[in-house]
Design a protein around this motif. Structure first.
Motif, PDB file in Angstrom:
ATOM      1  N   SER A 152       0.792  -1.233   0.000  1.00 57.67           N
ATOM      2  CA  SER A 152       0.000   0.000   0.000  1.00 57.67           C
ATOM      3  C   SER A 152       0.824   1.284   0.000  1.00 57.67           C
ATOM      4  CB  SER A 152      -0.977   0.009   1.179  1.00 57.67           C
ATOM      5  OG  SER A 152      -0.267  -0.043   2.409  1.00 57.67           O
ATOM      6  N   ASP A 153       2.106   1.201   0.328  1.00 60.40           N
ATOM      7  CA  ASP A 153       2.922   2.415   0.252  1.00 60.40           C
ATOM      8  C   ASP A 153       3.255   2.776  -1.192  1.00 60.40           C
ATOM      9  OD1 ASP A 153       4.522   0.164  -0.040  1.00 60.40           O
ATOM     10  OD2 ASP A 153       6.305   1.141   0.792  1.00 60.40           O
ATOM     11  N   THR A 154       3.101   1.795  -2.109  1.00 60.47           N
ATOM     12  CA  THR A 154       3.383   2.028  -3.530  1.00 60.47           C
ATOM     13  C   THR A 154       2.131   1.953  -4.380  1.00 60.47           C
ATOM     14  OG1 THR A 154       5.601   1.085  -3.258  1.00 60.47           O
ATOM     15  CG2 THR A 154       4.754   1.274  -5.523  1.00 60.47           C
ATOM     16  N   VAL A 155       1.346   0.900  -4.195  1.00 59.79           N
ATOM     17  CA  VAL A 155       0.122   0.747  -4.980  1.00 59.79           C
ATOM     18  C   VAL A 155      -0.972   0.156  -4.092  1.00 59.79           C
ATOM     19  CG1 VAL A 155       0.871  -1.509  -5.893  1.00 59.79           C
ATOM     20  CG2 VAL A 155      -0.882  -0.214  -7.109  1.00 59.79           C
ATOM     21  N   ARG A 156      -2.135   0.787  -4.154  1.00 61.75           N
ATOM     22  CA  ARG A 156      -3.278   0.355  -3.342  1.00 61.75           C
ATOM     23  C   ARG A 156      -4.360  -0.215  -4.252  1.00 61.75           C
ATOM     24  NH1 ARG A 156      -5.015   5.338   0.301  1.00 61.75           N
ATOM     25  NH2 ARG A 156      -6.415   3.738   1.126  1.00 61.75           N
ATOM     26  N   PHE A 157      -5.080  -1.198  -3.734  1.00 67.23           N
ATOM     27  CA  PHE A 157      -6.118  -1.861  -4.526  1.00 67.23           C
ATOM     28  C   PHE A 157      -7.457  -1.785  -3.790  1.00 67.23           C
ATOM     29  CE2 PHE A 157      -2.152  -3.710  -5.926  1.00 67.23           C
ATOM     30  CZ  PHE A 157      -2.299  -3.748  -7.305  1.00 67.23           C
ATOM     31  N   PHE A 158      -8.526  -1.647  -4.582  1.00 64.67           N
ATOM     32  CA  PHE A 158      -9.884  -1.522  -4.043  1.00 64.67           C
ATOM     33  C   PHE A 158     -10.824  -2.435  -4.824  1.00 64.67           C
ATOM     34  CE2 PHE A 158      -7.582   2.487  -3.823  1.00 64.67           C
ATOM     35  CZ  PHE A 158      -7.619   2.783  -2.470  1.00 64.67           C
ATOM     36  N   GLY A 159     -11.582  -3.266  -4.113  1.00 64.47           N
ATOM     37  CA  GLY A 159     -12.457  -4.225  -4.778  1.00 64.47           C
ATOM     38  C   GLY A 159     -13.921  -3.815  -4.707  1.00 64.47           C
ATOM     39  N   PHE A 160     -14.430  -3.202  -5.761  1.00 66.30           N
ATOM     40  CA  PHE A 160     -15.865  -2.871  -5.805  1.00 66.30           C
ATOM     41  C   PHE A 160     -16.650  -4.165  -6.010  1.00 66.30           C
ATOM     42  CE2 PHE A 160     -14.086   1.307  -6.649  1.00 66.30           C
ATOM     43  CZ  PHE A 160     -14.919   2.122  -5.883  1.00 66.30           C
ATOM     44  N   ASN A 161     -17.594  -4.427  -5.098  1.00 64.35           N
ATOM     45  CA  ASN A 161     -18.236  -5.747  -5.057  1.00 64.35           C
ATOM     46  C   ASN A 161     -19.760  -5.722  -4.986  1.00 64.35           C
ATOM     47  OD1 ASN A 161     -18.522  -4.764  -2.456  1.00 64.35           O
ATOM     48  ND2 ASN A 161     -17.238  -6.321  -1.488  1.00 64.35           N
ATOM     49  N   GLN A 162     -20.365  -4.585  -5.323  1.00 67.49           N
ATOM     50  CA  GLN A 162     -21.826  -4.476  -5.229  1.00 67.49           C
ATOM     51  C   GLN A 162     -22.535  -4.452  -6.588  1.00 67.49           C
ATOM     52  OE1 GLN A 162     -23.512  -4.603  -2.177  1.00 67.49           O
ATOM     53  NE2 GLN A 162     -21.435  -5.157  -1.545  1.00 67.49           N
ATOM     54  N   PHE A 163     -21.771  -4.548  -7.681  1.00 69.85           N
ATOM     55  CA  PHE A 163     -22.371  -4.525  -9.014  1.00 69.85           C
ATOM     56  C   PHE A 163     -22.627  -5.955  -9.509  1.00 69.85           C
ATOM     57  CE2 PHE A 163     -21.983  -0.189 -11.170  1.00 69.85           C
ATOM     58  CZ  PHE A 163     -22.038   0.496  -9.968  1.00 69.85           C
ATOM     59  N   PHE A 164     -23.439  -6.061 -10.561  1.00 66.68           N
ATOM     60  CA  PHE A 164     -23.866  -7.366 -11.060  1.00 66.68           C
ATOM     61  C   PHE A 164     -23.615  -7.502 -12.559  1.00 66.68           C
ATOM     62  CE2 PHE A 164     -26.335  -6.368  -7.326  1.00 66.68           C
ATOM     63  CZ  PHE A 164     -26.389  -7.561  -6.627  1.00 66.68           C
ATOM     64  N   VAL A 165     -23.396  -8.751 -12.971  1.00 67.89           N
ATOM     65  CA  VAL A 165     -23.202  -9.060 -14.384  1.00 67.89           C
ATOM     66  C   VAL A 165     -23.884 -10.400 -14.658  1.00 67.89           C
ATOM     67  CG1 VAL A 165     -21.033 -10.348 -14.137  1.00 67.89           C
ATOM     68  CG2 VAL A 165     -21.456  -8.974 -16.208  1.00 67.89           C
ATOM     69  N   TYR A 166     -23.940 -10.807 -15.925  1.00 59.23           N
ATOM     70  CA  TYR A 166     -24.546 -12.078 -16.305  1.00 59.23           C
ATOM     71  C   TYR A 166     -23.687 -13.240 -15.796  1.00 59.23           C
ATOM     72  CZ  TYR A 166     -21.158 -10.796 -19.872  1.00 59.23           C
ATOM     73  OH  TYR A 166     -20.032 -10.359 -20.498  1.00 59.23           O
ATOM     74  N   ALA A 167     -24.326 -14.370 -15.580  1.00 60.03           N
ATOM     75  CA  ALA A 167     -23.619 -15.577 -15.160  1.00 60.03           C
ATOM     76  C   ALA A 167     -22.952 -16.245 -16.359  1.00 60.03           C
ATOM     77  CB  ALA A 167     -24.601 -16.538 -14.501  1.00 60.03           C
ATOM     78  N   ASP A 168     -21.984 -17.092 -16.079  1.00 57.11           N
ATOM     79  CA  ASP A 168     -21.327 -17.887 -17.120  1.00 57.11           C
ATOM     80  C   ASP A 168     -22.375 -18.794 -17.771  1.00 57.11           C
ATOM     81  OD1 ASP A 168     -19.168 -18.872 -18.587  1.00 57.11           O
ATOM     82  OD2 ASP A 168     -18.749 -20.457 -17.143  1.00 57.11           O
ATOM     83  N   ALA A 169     -22.235 -19.017 -19.073  1.00 53.57           N
ATOM     84  CA  ALA A 169     -23.194 -19.860 -19.794  1.00 53.57           C
ATOM     85  C   ALA A 169     -22.446 -20.716 -20.809  1.00 53.57           C
ATOM     86  CB  ALA A 169     -24.237 -19.000 -20.500  1.00 53.57           C
ATOM     87  N   PRO A 170     -22.973 -21.922 -21.126  1.00 54.61           N
ATOM     88  CA  PRO A 170     -22.274 -22.850 -22.024  1.00 54.61           C
ATOM     89  C   PRO A 170     -21.957 -22.288 -23.409  1.00 54.61           C
ATOM     90  CG  PRO A 170     -24.056 -23.970 -20.880  1.00 54.61           C
ATOM     91  CD  PRO A 170     -24.197 -22.514 -20.568  1.00 54.61           C
TER      92      PRO A 170
END
Length: 334
Positions: A152-170
């Motif tokens: 975190s002193d060089t690069v910080r990461f943030f995980g946005f986790n409240q959005f939605f997308v389609y599920a995997d499909a064959p």
């Protein structure tokens, strides 16, 4: 070009890699979403950061996961600067198709990926069923990413986790080595995609020395006209150039509709607005481009708050976003 930010002016698809700041390198390659010829041609960047920890000393951290066709580019960078890649962080659930190739190419590296959609996909299940792969993969699903805190002193990461997308499909491409027909009619293909009800992780990165923010797929891809020109005529009519906006109100991916989901997401976004940002880019802009540059933190907050205001994401309570996400187009009968 703000002197403190990354300089993409020499970036090229033909370059093995491009140094965009002290201790920061970019590898650029073309990519078409869903591996379909009718889609626009996007950049698919890997950012490589020089980092240092007490246990591992100085090494490289790669952020982003382009196709494994650029593995040799990374190997050349390692050789040229005398540092090894020890950590590879995907930019979220939209980027795992080439993971096997990277796992094989860097057997000593630790991989950080999403614990939301990835494990539910055919590719994810296959990879995680391999114990040799699985023990090198750290799965994360929170806004804070504990496995990367040491950087975190060089690069910080943030995980946005409240959005939605389609599920995997064959009928979808399963992995880099198992692709569906590239020339398939895109509208027929897209019509099969189900509802956006699968939570996904979008991992943003902030490089502290350059004050550069790198955003991901809870925002629209910021596309140059040259990128859209590579798409089919139908898609060209549907797409916007230089569209700097959230996906919250889009058909896919899209944002939360629950009050709690909106509250959590907006609390997360408030932490981004607290950063001292001087430039914004993503992993897919045209070579040489920045989405935004700023002269001061105040300029960033003013501009980015304005972008978020359209979807209510500027309100840390989530109330405005909740109202916009649930606004009805039907007339009220008095």
């Amino acid at each position: 070009q703000n002197k403190t930010t990354m300089d993409f002016s020499k970036e090229s698809y033909d370059a093995t890699y491009t140094k965009v700041a002290e201790g920061v390198y970019v590898i650029s390659s073309t990519h078409r979403p869903h591996h379909k010829d009718s889609m626009p041609e996007l950049n698919n960047r890997a950012f490589l950061f020089e980092v240092e920890t007490k246990n591992d000393g100085k090494h490289l951290l790669m952020s982003g996961m382009p196709g494994s066709k650029v593995v040799d580019n990374v190997k050349q960078l390692e050789k040229d600067i005398g540092l090894a890649v020890k950590v590879i962080v995907t930019s979220g659930d939209f980027h795992h198709m080439s993971m096997k190739g990277w796992l094989d190419a860097f057997p000593d590296a630790t991989f950080v990926h999403s614990d939301l959609k990835f494990p539910t996909t055919r590719n994810g299940k296959e990879i995680l069923s391999n114990e040799a792969y699985k023990k090198r993969i750290v799965l994360e699903k929170g806004f804070e990413i504990p496995s990367l805190e040491k950087y975190s002193d060089t690069v910080r990461f943030f995980g946005f986790n409240q959005f939605f997308v389609y599920a995997d499909a064959p009928f979808m491409t399963a992995s880099e080595s198992n692709q569906t027909k590239k020339g398939q009619n895109i509208l027929a293909y897209m019509s099969k995609i189900g509802p956006c009800d699968q939570p996904f992780l979008a991992i943003w990165a902030y490089h502290v020395p350059t004050k550069q923010l790198l955003i991901e797929h809870n925002f629209m891809p910021y596309m140059h006209k040259k990128q859209i020109a590579k798409a089919s005529s139908v898609l060209r009519m549907m797409m916007k150039t230089n569209d700097f906006s959230s996906c919250a109100n889009e058909k896919m991916p899209n944002g939360p509709k629950s009050k709690e989901g909106c509250k959590i997401h907006c609390e997360q976004m408030a932490q981004i607005l607290a950063l001292d940002v001087r430039a914004i880019n993503d992993y897919h802009t045209y070579t040489g481009e920045q989405i935004r540059t700023y002269e001061s933190k105040d300029d960033f907050v003013k501009d980015f708050s304005g972008v978020l205001k359209k979807t209510g994401e500027d309100d840390p309570t989530g109330e405005k976003m909740f109202a916009k996400q649930n606004a009805s187009s039907m007339c009220t009968i008095l």
